[in-house]
Design a protein around this motif. Sequence first.
Motif, mmCIF file in Angstrom:
data_model
loop_
_atom_site.group_PDB
_atom_site.id
_atom_site.type_symbol
_atom_site.label_atom_id
_atom_site.label_comp_id
_atom_site.label_asym_id
_atom_site.label_seq_id
_atom_site.Cartn_x
_atom_site.Cartn_y
_atom_site.Cartn_z
ATOM 1 N N PHE A 108 0.658 -1.416 -0.049
ATOM 2 C CA PHE A 108 -0.175 -0.131 -0.094
ATOM 3 C C PHE A 108 0.646 1.346 0.814
ATOM 4 O O PHE A 108 1.925 1.718 0.276
ATOM 5 C CB PHE A 108 -1.175 -0.077 1.637
ATOM 6 C CG PHE A 108 -0.500 -0.324 2.729
ATOM 7 C CD1 PHE A 108 0.212 -1.417 3.105
ATOM 8 C CD2 PHE A 108 -0.184 0.952 3.142
ATOM 9 C CE1 PHE A 108 0.491 -1.584 3.956
ATOM 10 C CE2 PHE A 108 0.792 0.551 4.599
ATOM 11 C CZ PHE A 108 0.966 -0.631 5.117
ATOM 12 N N THR A 150 12.026 11.634 -0.580
ATOM 13 C CA THR A 150 11.956 11.339 1.331
ATOM 14 C C THR A 150 12.834 10.206 1.165
ATOM 15 O O THR A 150 13.275 9.797 0.112
ATOM 16 C CB THR A 150 10.528 10.579 1.411
ATOM 17 O OG1 THR A 150 9.766 10.428 2.903
ATOM 18 C CG2 THR A 150 10.036 9.645 0.242
ATOM 19 N N LEU A 187 16.054 4.017 6.384
ATOM 20 C CA LEU A 187 16.971 4.900 6.548
ATOM 21 C C LEU A 187 17.914 4.554 5.524
ATOM 22 O O LEU A 187 18.833 4.394 4.104
ATOM 23 C CB LEU A 187 17.563 4.158 7.874
ATOM 24 C CG LEU A 187 19.270 3.709 7.639
ATOM 25 C CD1 LEU A 187 19.947 4.743 7.773
ATOM 26 C CD2 LEU A 187 19.051 2.825 8.654
ATOM 27 N N ASP A 193 0.613 3.902 13.768
ATOM 28 C CA ASP A 193 2.140 2.588 14.089
ATOM 29 C C ASP A 193 1.487 1.925 15.212
ATOM 30 O O ASP A 193 1.760 0.940 15.314
ATOM 31 C CB ASP A 193 3.196 3.723 14.784
ATOM 32 C CG ASP A 193 3.985 4.077 14.059
ATOM 33 O OD1 ASP A 193 4.541 3.081 12.916
ATOM 34 O OD2 ASP A 193 4.182 5.750 14.026
ATOM 35 N N THR A 205 3.024 10.127 2.915
ATOM 36 C CA THR A 205 4.352 10.948 3.288
ATOM 37 C C THR A 205 4.062 11.327 2.189
ATOM 38 O O THR A 205 4.279 13.002 2.555
ATOM 39 C CB THR A 205 5.488 10.469 3.276
ATOM 40 O OG1 THR A 205 5.438 9.016 4.005
ATOM 41 C CG2 THR A 205 7.140 10.826 3.427
ATOM 42 N N GLU A 216 4.800 19.657 8.608
ATOM 43 C CA GLU A 216 3.427 20.909 8.673
ATOM 44 C C GLU A 216 3.438 22.060 8.817
ATOM 45 O O GLU A 216 2.649 22.687 8.227
ATOM 46 C CB GLU A 216 1.939 19.855 9.681
ATOM 47 C CG GLU A 216 1.878 19.402 9.187
ATOM 48 C CD GLU A 216 1.965 17.512 8.884
ATOM 49 O OE1 GLU A 216 3.294 17.447 9.323
ATOM 50 O OE2 GLU A 216 1.049 16.616 8.429
#
Length: 544
Positions: free
Chosen positions: A27, A67, A70, A214, A31, A117
């Motif tokens: 999915f 974006t 790591l 999360d 971001t 934001e």
Amino acid sequence: MKIRLIDPAYEHPYISHSQKVIKNIWFARLTLTTLAALTPPEIDVKITDENVEPIDFDENADLVGVTGMLMHAPRAYEIAQRFRQRGIPVVMGGPHASSLPLEAKEHVDAVVIGEAENVWEGLIEDLKNGCLKPFYKADDFCSMERIPFPRLDLLRKEAYMTINCVQTTRGCPHQCDFCHVTHFFGKTYRCRPVDEVLEEVKRLEGDFLVFIDDNITGNRRYAKELFTRLKPLKKKWASQASMTLTRDPELMKLAAESGCVSLFIGVESLSSENLKDVNKTFNQVHQFEEALKALHDHDIMIVAGFIFGLDHDDEGIFEKTLRFCEQNRIELPSFFLLTPLPGTTLFQRMEKEGRLLHRDWAQYNGATVVFKPRLMTEETLQRGFNWACKEGYSWGSIFKRVFHPQQRFFTRVLSNIAYRSIAKRTPEGYLPRLSRILQRTNDTIALQNTLDLIHNTLKLYSVYNERLKTLVVRLEGSMDREGAKELVKRLKGVLNVEIQKVILDFKGVRTFSSEAIALLSRKGLLQTEEGKLWIAVNIPGING
Ligand code: B12
Ligand code: SF4
């Protein structure tokens, strides 16, 4: 003005997903669709997810935004370089840039640390005025009210399993040492107004969505309200939650009634010591079976995350974990190798102990050993992990896991087939040779002559240190002659394999029969001198 937002692909021979797998199980993250929604409407904004479409490096843009987690860092830097060569400024944000902003800044013009934001519009203004700053970091976490709905229209929706992704909360009330979430969001757990979430959900096409939170049940009161009010929408949804959810029957019932069909649960480890080490004691090993059953009883499919390579993991861990998944019919086991992510407590600890093997971030993908494990060599950990991934999605294991009297049988089988296609690409692994022995020395022995004994079992807890070639067996319970005999039998032959020394810890044995002591002495298991193959510690009669 034109802004291009890019999600870098991750090229790896066996981890990167084919287009077909992305279509079956993947999915879209929220971001870049969130960032696009924060962009003033007069700006022409486009998203390229390199995982599903190529980047047009010749395209003209006034700003490129990249974006990345790591493991995406090296590719993100390459992308930035290509655009910067053409004089196009590049800004980077996301988990990686936020935890290592100075490193990221060497490759881009500006870095956004943390949430976008409160800084994104200001950054665009600075760009227009020709005064882009090197770093942008909001003074505080953003309000969860009136976050604009993500621009899902900018995604190639046919490329993914679904683009119906919604976020209801940010952060997590827990602080597991290996997790990047608490580092990123601080100790905050923030919830969006339920009205706004429902409004967003109502706008989605189709009846399935993913809540990319999360930990969707981090605030039980909020979650109960959300689930109650979701019910009339008659949607099906998947998300992530911590195991604590299963301790609240009302919450679980509401989750199921509101359409929850699948949850990713971080089980992480079957060892309480490991869970303690990583600050995850709210996962109680003795409650696992009951908790998993409770989820199944509510027809919720379990995607269970397990981490290999924690400090108390020895060579027996791979088989033990896989059998646990089979016994508990976990629909989709997800195995990960412990990965110290910069910014986390785990990373700091590993760095301090000099255990990081390198800083090649592309290898920090959760499937490659990047640190020195404590009880195994790097190779044993890698091979054992590969074995678990492959064996876990062998037909035999799938068969054991998918049959149970729950609904959605076909979904279970189809998702297992999709995961199998990923697992098949994992390089060959092997089950460490000592695995079987370790299962036998990590067991409970029933006693026969229990008349004068406190317990009627003898429990063996064993850990093998491959580096020291030493097996430590901690004994708990009581010991009669039969127990001693069985112990001797189990240990017999152990020294013929790699094991060079066995340490027997009798401290937890509450009572011995005199015959048991006689037998152990005769067999030489009660010696203390160093240099012997057997070392018994806390010997009864000497240490009390
Ligand atoms: C959904 C999700 C996934 C999905 C991703 C599906 C996909 N298409 O990629 C799945 C479940 C498959 C997944 C897998 C993995 N994930 Co993941 N995932 C997430 C999760 C839960 C949500 C992501 C999201 O949509 N967030 C919502 C958006 C709005 O937030 P955001 O991404 O942080 O973006 C904000 C800011 O960071 C900033 N920002 C971000 N990028 C940019 C760029 C610019 C230019 C600017 C200005 C600002 C900016 O602005 C945004 C708005 O404020 C996050 C945790 C989290 N809360 O973010 C973990 C997370 C990103 N995942 C993580 C990890 C480690 C992984 C795996 C490597 C795990 C593993 N070992 O296999 C894999 C890798 C998958 C892969 N190949 O890419 C880590 C990353 C840590 C790190 N430092 O790299 C996170 C943070 C979770 C964690 N527990 O630590 N993941
Ligand atoms: S419970 Fe999950 S999301 Fe929360 S800190 Fe632990 S690993 Fe991270």
